[in-house]
Scaffold this active site. Structure first.
Site, PDB file in Angstrom:
ATOM      1  N   GLY A 102       2.796  -1.322   4.376  1.00  0.00           N
ATOM      2  CA  GLY A 102       2.994   0.068   4.084  1.00  0.00           C
ATOM      3  C   GLY A 102       4.193   0.600   3.898  1.00  0.00           C
ATOM      4  O   GLY A 102       4.752   0.585   2.626  1.00  0.00           O
ATOM      5  N   GLY A 103       4.891   1.255   4.886  1.00  0.00           N
ATOM      6  CA  GLY A 103       6.144   1.946   4.749  1.00  0.00           C
ATOM      7  C   GLY A 103       7.187   1.132   3.974  1.00  0.00           C
ATOM      8  O   GLY A 103       7.919   1.712   2.978  1.00  0.00           O
TER       9      GLY A 103
ATOM     10  N   GLU B  10      -5.325  -5.526  10.572  1.00  0.00           N
ATOM     11  CA  GLU B  10      -4.243  -4.433  10.912  1.00  0.00           C
ATOM     12  C   GLU B  10      -4.668  -3.926  12.014  1.00  0.00           C
ATOM     13  O   GLU B  10      -5.482  -2.958  11.956  1.00  0.00           O
ATOM     14  CB  GLU B  10      -4.385  -3.400   9.542  1.00  0.00           C
ATOM     15  CG  GLU B  10      -4.256  -3.930   8.254  1.00  0.00           C
ATOM     16  CD  GLU B  10      -3.554  -2.931   7.282  1.00  0.00           C
ATOM     17  OE1 GLU B  10      -2.398  -3.256   6.915  1.00  0.00           O
ATOM     18  OE2 GLU B  10      -4.040  -2.046   7.297  1.00  0.00           O
TER      19      GLU B  10
ATOM     20  N   SER C  54       3.395  -2.329  10.271  1.00  0.00           N
ATOM     21  CA  SER C  54       4.688  -2.266  10.452  1.00  0.00           C
ATOM     22  C   SER C  54       5.492  -3.544  10.187  1.00  0.00           C
ATOM     23  O   SER C  54       6.541  -3.874  10.701  1.00  0.00           O
ATOM     24  CB  SER C  54       5.252  -1.854  11.863  1.00  0.00           C
ATOM     25  OG  SER C  54       4.675  -0.467  12.149  1.00  0.00           O
TER      26      SER C  54
ATOM     27  N   GLY D 230       2.216   2.177  10.696  1.00  0.00           N
ATOM     28  CA  GLY D 230       3.159   3.301  10.704  1.00  0.00           C
ATOM     29  C   GLY D 230       3.527   3.718  11.775  1.00  0.00           C
ATOM     30  O   GLY D 230       4.252   4.856  12.071  1.00  0.00           O
TER      31      GLY D 230
ATOM     32  N   ASN E 164       0.735  -1.051  -0.146  1.00  0.00           N
ATOM     33  CA  ASN E 164      -0.051  -0.188   0.009  1.00  0.00           C
ATOM     34  C   ASN E 164       0.846   1.244   0.001  1.00  0.00           C
ATOM     35  O   ASN E 164       1.672   1.702   0.880  1.00  0.00           O
ATOM     36  CB  ASN E 164      -0.793  -0.028   1.436  1.00  0.00           C
ATOM     37  CG  ASN E 164      -1.617   1.181   1.459  1.00  0.00           C
ATOM     38  OD1 ASN E 164      -1.820   2.141   0.468  1.00  0.00           O
ATOM     39  ND2 ASN E 164      -2.263   1.437   2.704  1.00  0.00           N
ATOM     40  N   TRP E 165       0.872   1.791  -1.116  1.00  0.00           N
ATOM     41  CA  TRP E 165       1.769   2.965  -1.384  1.00  0.00           C
ATOM     42  C   TRP E 165       1.286   4.249  -0.707  1.00  0.00           C
ATOM     43  O   TRP E 165       2.047   5.415  -0.677  1.00  0.00           O
ATOM     44  CB  TRP E 165       2.323   3.202  -2.777  1.00  0.00           C
ATOM     45  CG  TRP E 165       3.058   2.146  -3.425  1.00  0.00           C
ATOM     46  CD1 TRP E 165       3.360   0.749  -2.794  1.00  0.00           C
ATOM     47  CD2 TRP E 165       3.718   1.963  -4.728  1.00  0.00           C
ATOM     48  NE1 TRP E 165       4.070  -0.156  -3.795  1.00  0.00           N
ATOM     49  CE2 TRP E 165       4.405   0.842  -4.877  1.00  0.00           C
ATOM     50  CE3 TRP E 165       3.382   3.105  -5.561  1.00  0.00           C
ATOM     51  CZ2 TRP E 165       4.550   0.234  -6.059  1.00  0.00           C
ATOM     52  CZ3 TRP E 165       4.197   2.551  -7.139  1.00  0.00           C
ATOM     53  CH2 TRP E 165       4.654   1.602  -7.192  1.00  0.00           C
ATOM     54  N   LYS E 166       0.175   4.225  -0.249  1.00  0.00           N
ATOM     55  CA  LYS E 166      -0.669   5.327   0.403  1.00  0.00           C
ATOM     56  C   LYS E 166      -0.354   6.549  -0.628  1.00  0.00           C
ATOM     57  O   LYS E 166      -0.686   6.232  -1.612  1.00  0.00           O
ATOM     58  CB  LYS E 166      -0.047   5.668   1.781  1.00  0.00           C
ATOM     59  CG  LYS E 166       0.262   4.457   2.686  1.00  0.00           C
ATOM     60  CD  LYS E 166       0.247   4.803   4.086  1.00  0.00           C
ATOM     61  CE  LYS E 166       0.370   3.383   4.859  1.00  0.00           C
ATOM     62  NZ  LYS E 166       0.185   3.320   6.195  1.00  0.00           N
TER      63      LYS E 166
ATOM     64  N   HIS F 113      -9.518   0.794   4.835  1.00  0.00           N
ATOM     65  CA  HIS F 113      -8.230   0.992   5.561  1.00  0.00           C
ATOM     66  C   HIS F 113      -8.270   1.828   6.908  1.00  0.00           C
ATOM     67  O   HIS F 113      -9.208   2.904   6.800  1.00  0.00           O
ATOM     68  CB  HIS F 113      -7.271   1.600   4.698  1.00  0.00           C
ATOM     69  CG  HIS F 113      -5.841   1.455   5.239  1.00  0.00           C
ATOM     70  ND1 HIS F 113      -5.449   2.584   5.983  1.00  0.00           N
ATOM     71  CD2 HIS F 113      -4.869   0.828   4.893  1.00  0.00           C
ATOM     72  CE1 HIS F 113      -4.005   2.364   6.370  1.00  0.00           C
ATOM     73  NE2 HIS F 113      -3.783   1.213   5.721  1.00  0.00           N
TER      74      HIS F 113
ATOM     75  N   GLU G 133      -6.650   4.382   7.877  1.00  0.00           N
ATOM     76  CA  GLU G 133      -6.628   5.535   7.643  1.00  0.00           C
ATOM     77  C   GLU G 133      -7.874   6.208   7.066  1.00  0.00           C
ATOM     78  O   GLU G 133      -8.059   7.710   7.240  1.00  0.00           O
ATOM     79  CB  GLU G 133      -5.340   5.866   6.544  1.00  0.00           C
ATOM     80  CG  GLU G 133      -3.945   5.881   7.770  1.00  0.00           C
ATOM     81  CD  GLU G 133      -2.843   5.311   6.814  1.00  0.00           C
ATOM     82  OE1 GLU G 133      -2.905   5.302   5.607  1.00  0.00           O
ATOM     83  OE2 GLU G 133      -2.006   4.808   7.641  1.00  0.00           O
TER      84      GLU G 133
END
Ligand code: PEP
Length: 257
Positions: A236-237, A169, A215, A175, A9-11, A97, A99
């Site tokens: 993600g990151g 998640e 993470s 994150g 997930n490149w956000k 998600h 976020e």
């Protein structure tokens, strides 16, 4: 047998040129995905979907979007429909998600409208669920997971429910650099699978893939994915660099279940 699935997930990261560079790097790393025995999905921002789609056309890497609107077209300024995502080359879409729940008013009710929109457009929904820190500290984790599953999936037929992927998640791990321990993650995944068995059937529960997200890094991916009810990762990151994302995928491919 559930095939391990690793999604990035490149956000809201990567311009088109940056997305092209990352995709080209990943293509070199994943030139023999079949031998890794994995599914790999990239979820760039909307603006880069078409370019990434074109680049991965001749590979086994698949494309996903980060959200969807529940109508197929109309006067809904700023929204993107399943029909459009399909047209851009997507096969998957992340729904619910944390976020989106935290900053953009996503609820179980909107998740519940988005899942059928994805399915009728031939997209596999990756449905995100998970508790936040205060819910975990209050001992409400299973209550939150039950709420997200029962209300998010409400009304789905047994046929449709088999087409979805769930991503567990824990919000406190997204994150933040804090990962659930493999035991904590496995406990939640087993709870989700048992709940699916209660709501649907044992066969359905055994077939649905449940990814872990929060993470995930090259250093912890193997131990997490080794857990019996963890079928991959939503990253993600660490999906933003060729090195870390490909190391995560390679760790996943070393897990023998
Ligand atoms: C995510 O965005 O779904 C996620 C799990 O992020 P991170 O890996 O950065 O925690």
């Amino acid at each position: 047998m559930r095939k391990t699935i690793i999604a990035g997930n490149w956000k809201m990261y990567k311009t088109i040129n940056e997305a092209i560079e990352l995709t080209n790097g990943l293509k070199r790393e994943f030139d023999c995905l079949e031998t890794l025995g994995l599914e790999v999905v990239l979820c760039p921002p909307y603006t880069a979907l078409s370019d990434v789609s074109e680049l991965i056309m001749d590979t086994d890497i698949q494309l996903g979007a980060q959200d969807i609107y529940w109508q197929d077209e109309g006067a809904f300024t700023g929204e993107v429909s399943g029909k459009m995502l399909k047209d851009a080359g997507c096969k998957f879409v992340i729904i619910g998600h944390s976020e989106r729940r935290q900053f953009f008013g996503e609820t179980n009710e909107t998740v519940n409208k988005k899942i059928p929109a994805a399915l009728r457009n031939g997209l596999t929904p990756i449905v995100c669920i998970g508790e936040n820190l205060s819910e975990r500290e209050k001992g409400a984790t299973f209550k939150v997971l039950t709420d997200h599953i029962e209300n998010g999936l409400k009304g789905l037929s047994t046929e449709d429910v088999q087409k979805i992927i769930i991503a567990y998640e824990p919000v406190w791990a997204i994150g933040t650099g804090k990962t659930a321990t493999p035991a904590q993650a496995q406990e939640a995944h087993k709870f989700i699978r048992d709940l699916l068995k209660k709501l649907y059937t044992d066969v359905i529960a055994q077939n649905i893939r449940i990814q872990y997200g929060g993470s995930v890094k090259p250093e912890n991916a193997f131990e997490l994915i080794k857990q019996p009810d963890i079928d991959g990762a939503l990253v993600g990151g660490a999906s933003l660099s060729v090195e870390s994302f490909s190391r995560i995928a390679k760790s996943a491919s070393e897990v023998k279940k």
